[in-house]
Design an enzyme around this catalytic site. Structure first.
Site, PDB file in Angstrom:
ATOM      1  N   SER A  71       0.863  -1.187   0.000  1.00  0.00           N
ATOM      2  CA  SER A  71       0.000   0.000   0.000  1.00  0.00           C
ATOM      3  C   SER A  71       0.895   1.231   0.000  1.00  0.00           C
ATOM      4  CB  SER A  71      -0.855  -0.014   1.271  1.00  0.00           C
ATOM      5  OG  SER A  71      -1.447   1.243   1.503  1.00  0.00           O
ATOM      6  N   TYR A 129      -1.696  -1.039  10.735  1.00  0.00           N
ATOM      7  CA  TYR A 129      -1.845  -1.311   9.295  1.00  0.00           C
ATOM      8  C   TYR A 129      -0.676  -0.713   8.511  1.00  0.00           C
ATOM      9  CZ  TYR A 129      -3.592  -1.284   4.534  1.00  0.00           C
ATOM     10  OH  TYR A 129      -3.698  -1.474   3.177  1.00  0.00           O
TER      11      TYR A 129
END
Ligand SMILES: NC(=O)c1ccc[n+]([C@@H]2O[C@H](COP(=O)([O-])OP(=O)(O)OC[C@H]3O[C@@H](n4cnc5c(N)ncnc54)[C@H](OP(=O)(O)O)[C@@H]3O)[C@@H](O)[C@H]2O)c1
Length: 265
Positions: free
Chosen positions: A144, A157
């Site tokens: 990401s 995360y």
């Protein structure tokens, strides 16, 4: 680099029941790869397998399971072995995030993120690496743009995706001598089930003009074929990569914390 040879073995895609993983499955199928698809939702996996079979491609093998459960990995490896084919291409795509400050977070949710995004990805890679090397195959790891920053408001995360990127870069280097391609795909906001599960699907997420999952998946597939180490789809995401090298963390962190708070609203 030549095309990925679909005859060398199966392509295993985790998190194929939805979002980017489902789009990757469609693209790999169109390019003649035989697929083994996993995800939690059996109905969506079967519907995707039916759709691919209807397009006159070989029907993918499917296995619905929660990869964070203790016996999931042995189950998955046994099902792969039962197929009688080796795994040549591994797409580590399954992952999730959860917004919120750490002092308010549920420990189980955060540990679940580490289990799926880090532990399962690493274990699957280690177990399948001998087959992938034998097949001169490939690995596509979905990280990401969160990998480029520290992310207050979604700290675990962001850290998990920094791990994925770091591991993948090192694997790209280590495995080049074995003619195994390793690519990290770093999407930014994308239209999938991710934002809802993370609790960030408010108006700001929509204002960020999330990309289509099919566009992100196509960029990842093309990057893997070309043997790229890092794929960042879209100009705004590339810009955030550049900014991460220029802007000090003492500046980026308050901005990200603000953004995460707003995204939950
Ligand atoms: N969408 C974004 O904005 C964005 C941005 C950057 C990176 N990413 C990354 O992209 C990857 C794919 O996510 P997505 O955006 O496509 O989200 P998604 O639509 O929520 O898809 C996630 C996939 O992972 C599977 N999954 C989740 N938890 C699982 C578990 N415990 N065991 C097995 N499978 C599990 C889901 O299965 P079920 O649906 O069957 O539960 C689904 O197939 C993730 O690694 C995510 O971190 C997404």
């Amino acid at each position: 680099m030549t095309d990925l040879d679909p005859t060398h073995g199966l392509t295993l895609i985790t998190g194929a029941s939805n979002g980017i993983g489902a789009e990757l499955a469609r693209i790999f199928a169109r390019n003649g790869h035989r697929l083994f698809l996993t995800g939690r939702d059996a109905n969506r996996l079967e519907a995707l397998a039916d759709e691919i079979a209807l397009s006159r491609r070989e029907r993918p093998l499917t296995l619905a399971l929660d990869l964070t459960l203790p016996d999931a990995l042995p189950q998955l490896l046994a099902a792969l072995a039962h197929s009688g084919e080796r795994c040549a291409i591994l797409v580590n795509n399954a992952g999730y995030g959860q917004a919120g400050r750490l002092n308010q977070a549920k420990a189980a949710d955060q540990i679940g993120i580490i289990t799926l995004n880090i532990k399962v990805l690493t274990e699957l890679t280690l177990h399948l690496l001998p087959q992938i090397i034998a097949a001169r195959g490939a690995i596509l790891n979905v990280a990401s743009t969160a990998a480029f920053f520290s992310g207050p408001g979604m700290a675990v995360y962001y850290a998990s995706k920094a791990y994925v990127r770091s591991l993948s870069d090192a694997m790209h280097y280590e495995l080049a001598g074995h003619q195994v391609r390793v690519t990290t795909l770093c999407p930014g906001p994308t239209q999938t089930g991710f934002a809802e599960r993370a609790g960030i699907d408010g108006p700001l997420f929509k204002l960020m003009r999330p990309m289509a999952a099919s566009y992100v998946a196509q960029a990842g597939y093309a990057g893997l074929v070309m043997g790229k180490r890092l794929v960042i789809p879209g100009l705004s995401n590339k810009a955030s990569f550049l900014l991460s090298h220029i802007v000090p963390r003492s500046w980026s962190m308050p901005l990200i914390a603000w953004l995460q708070d707003k995204r939950q609203a």
